[in-house]
Design an enzyme around this catalytic site. Sequence first.
Site, mmCIF file in Angstrom:
data_model
loop_
_atom_site.group_PDB
_atom_site.id
_atom_site.type_symbol
_atom_site.label_atom_id
_atom_site.label_comp_id
_atom_site.label_asym_id
_atom_site.label_seq_id
_atom_site.Cartn_x
_atom_site.Cartn_y
_atom_site.Cartn_z
ATOM 1 N N ARG A 123 0.829 -1.198 0.000
ATOM 2 C CA ARG A 123 0.000 0.000 0.000
ATOM 3 C C ARG A 123 0.865 1.252 0.000
ATOM 4 N NH1 ARG A 123 -5.213 -2.107 3.031
ATOM 5 N NH2 ARG A 123 -6.512 -2.021 1.203
ATOM 6 N N GLN A 128 -1.191 2.735 -5.646
ATOM 7 C CA GLN A 128 -2.575 3.038 -5.282
ATOM 8 C C GLN A 128 -3.576 2.624 -6.363
ATOM 9 O OE1 GLN A 128 -2.835 7.107 -3.998
ATOM 10 N NE2 GLN A 128 -3.340 6.462 -1.927
ATOM 11 N N ASP A 131 -4.537 -1.058 -6.252
ATOM 12 C CA ASP A 131 -4.954 -1.569 -4.953
ATOM 13 C C ASP A 131 -6.356 -2.201 -5.018
ATOM 14 O OD1 ASP A 131 -5.581 -2.031 -2.326
ATOM 15 O OD2 ASP A 131 -4.888 -0.088 -1.597
ATOM 16 N N SER A 134 -8.494 -2.325 -1.813
ATOM 17 C CA SER A 134 -9.229 -1.090 -1.537
ATOM 18 C C SER A 134 -10.442 -0.945 -2.444
ATOM 19 C CB SER A 134 -8.334 0.145 -1.722
ATOM 20 O OG SER A 134 -7.458 0.248 -0.642
ATOM 21 N N TYR A 227 -1.407 -1.019 9.022
ATOM 22 C CA TYR A 227 -2.477 -1.916 9.455
ATOM 23 C C TYR A 227 -2.555 -1.911 10.979
ATOM 24 C CZ TYR A 227 -2.829 -3.943 4.774
ATOM 25 O OH TYR A 227 -3.029 -4.141 3.436
HETATM 26 P P1 NAD Z 1 -8.389 -4.022 7.081
HETATM 27 O O1 NAD Z 1 -9.429 -4.566 6.157
HETATM 28 O O2 NAD Z 1 -7.159 -4.816 7.337
HETATM 29 O O3 NAD Z 1 -9.099 -3.716 8.502
HETATM 30 C C1 NAD Z 1 -10.232 -2.879 8.584
HETATM 31 C C2 NAD Z 1 -10.098 -1.943 9.757
HETATM 32 O O4 NAD Z 1 -10.253 -2.650 10.986
HETATM 33 C C3 NAD Z 1 -8.741 -1.238 9.864
HETATM 34 O O5 NAD Z 1 -8.962 0.158 9.804
HETATM 35 C C4 NAD Z 1 -8.217 -1.676 11.225
HETATM 36 O O6 NAD Z 1 -7.485 -0.648 11.869
HETATM 37 C C5 NAD Z 1 -9.495 -1.984 11.960
HETATM 38 N N1 NAD Z 1 -9.362 -2.798 13.166
HETATM 39 C C6 NAD Z 1 -8.537 -3.854 13.432
HETATM 40 N N2 NAD Z 1 -8.733 -4.309 14.688
HETATM 41 C C7 NAD Z 1 -9.726 -3.556 15.228
HETATM 42 C C8 NAD Z 1 -10.375 -3.546 16.499
HETATM 43 N N3 NAD Z 1 -10.052 -4.406 17.464
HETATM 44 N N4 NAD Z 1 -11.336 -2.619 16.702
HETATM 45 C C9 NAD Z 1 -11.673 -1.740 15.742
HETATM 46 N N5 NAD Z 1 -11.096 -1.687 14.530
HETATM 47 C C10 NAD Z 1 -10.127 -2.591 14.278
HETATM 48 O O7 NAD Z 1 -7.960 -2.556 6.684
HETATM 49 P P2 NAD Z 1 -7.993 -1.790 5.303
HETATM 50 O O8 NAD Z 1 -9.331 -1.203 5.115
HETATM 51 O O9 NAD Z 1 -7.481 -2.689 4.249
HETATM 52 O O10 NAD Z 1 -6.984 -0.610 5.597
HETATM 53 C C11 NAD Z 1 -5.840 -0.798 6.432
HETATM 54 C C12 NAD Z 1 -4.919 0.390 6.425
HETATM 55 O O11 NAD Z 1 -4.352 0.589 5.146
HETATM 56 C C13 NAD Z 1 -5.567 1.692 6.784
HETATM 57 O O12 NAD Z 1 -4.625 2.437 7.516
HETATM 58 C C14 NAD Z 1 -5.783 2.372 5.466
HETATM 59 O O13 NAD Z 1 -5.897 3.768 5.572
HETATM 60 C C15 NAD Z 1 -4.515 1.943 4.788
HETATM 61 N N6 NAD Z 1 -4.622 2.034 3.343
HETATM 62 C C16 NAD Z 1 -3.618 2.666 2.669
HETATM 63 C C17 NAD Z 1 -3.671 2.774 1.293
HETATM 64 C C18 NAD Z 1 -2.594 3.446 0.531
HETATM 65 O O14 NAD Z 1 -1.827 4.197 1.074
HETATM 66 N N7 NAD Z 1 -2.459 3.192 -0.749
HETATM 67 C C19 NAD Z 1 -4.738 2.228 0.596
HETATM 68 C C20 NAD Z 1 -5.734 1.577 1.316
HETATM 69 C C21 NAD Z 1 -5.657 1.468 2.704
#
Ligand code: NAD
Length: 378
Positions: A123, A128, A131, A134, A227
């Site tokens: 990520r 991006q 992804d 996402s 994450y």
């Molecule tokens: P994911 O599907 O792995 O998890 C979903 C969400 O659950 C996450 O936000 C995580 O923090 C949360 N979570 C985990 N344990 C938890 C708990 N006990 N209680 C409450 N929430 C909890 O996550 P995702 O949607 O794939 O995204 C993960 C990270 O990657 C985020 O920081 C997101 O902003 C980042 N991201 C970055 C990019 C990029 O820079 N290109 C793109 C997409 C996502």
Amino acid sequence: MGTVVAVPKELAPGERRVALVPEVVQKLTKSGVTVRVETGAGVASNYVDEAYTAAGAVVGDRAPTLAGAAIVLTVVPPARAELQTLAPGTIVVGFLNPGRNLDAAAGLRDGKLTGFSVELIPRISRAQSMDALSSQATVAGYRAALIGATQSSKFLPMLTTAAGTIRPAKVLILGAGVAGLMAIATARRMGAVVEGYDVRRAAGEQVRSLGAKFLELQINAEGQGGYARELTDAEKAQEREMVAKAVAEADIVITTANIPGKKAPRLVTAEMVARMRPGSVIVDLAAETGGNCEVTKAGEVVVDHGVSVVGPLNLASDLAFHASQMYAKNLSSFLGLLVDAKGERVPTFDDEILKASVLVEAGEVRHEPTRAALGASG
Ligand code: NAD
């Protein structure tokens, strides 16, 4: 002729998406790539064969589509037996489900194939546009909010009518990653009062910017690569107390919490469900990875103490037209690393994005957890 890219029809039960859509095929054929698409590959997502032909693809039966293709683009990879019919060195790209779909990994290994797993694409900002996690989580979050709204016996917006005033529904989103933020935005657009919670403090600003309230613990569990990390026992107790109160007050709870490579964290206990008002709804997006709610049954709707607990599987496939369009754009961007400006396949996989996302390279399992799991399973 340029590199031959093949798109087979998806065979996984319930899978309606397709790896490339005509608009993207047109772009690829113009850049010198030859695209072959299996007859009917796009039908379930409402892309007809004629549109692929018009975009420059060769549409035909499965065997000639796959025969001799340099790159096979999929949503879910073909079954192990079929992988072994592909020519050694063929590249397969898709949701290879690293560490879990051991059949696919074994098929790639035994067929001396190369497999890139879209889940492993890092990520970083350069990746991006590739992804797929996402793009598909965006779709899932949107669908989850719609499921919550349709399962509920309440309006989401506030209404002032001759028949009285209706108070807005309260929607609680647990886990504010990509899917959670989209669920928040969708529930807000429908007029609900929304609260969001995440263990990563950085999520707070994003939740608030969507017009929702952020529930905050005095912890920040941001781990590697942005994450979440797993919480300690003391942190889990704090979390339970705060979540229990918010769940009891909510009309709709949408849970999206995940920790990569681990079982989904258990956020909503059976006791919390029992304390919700009858008619309330829980939509558990983590159903596939074990569920955030204790009552969830993957792929089912369970009614418990009058609360509907929905455990949907593969929500992205429900919105197959746009999910496929977004995924196809992700793959086209990824192909930019595998095919050069003349439409020829690159000889080596030196790019850091390729290095990170290669699961198997010419039969060698490159992804450590998958290698370990395959070793253990023989
Ligand atoms: P994911 O599907 O792995 O998890 C979903 C969400 O659950 C996450 O936000 C995580 O923090 C949360 N979570 C985990 N344990 C938890 C708990 N006990 N209680 C409450 N929430 C909890 O996550 P995702 O949607 O794939 O995204 C993960 C990270 O990657 C985020 O920081 C997101 O902003 C980042 N991201 C970055 C990019 C990029 O820079 N290109 C793109 C997409 C996502």
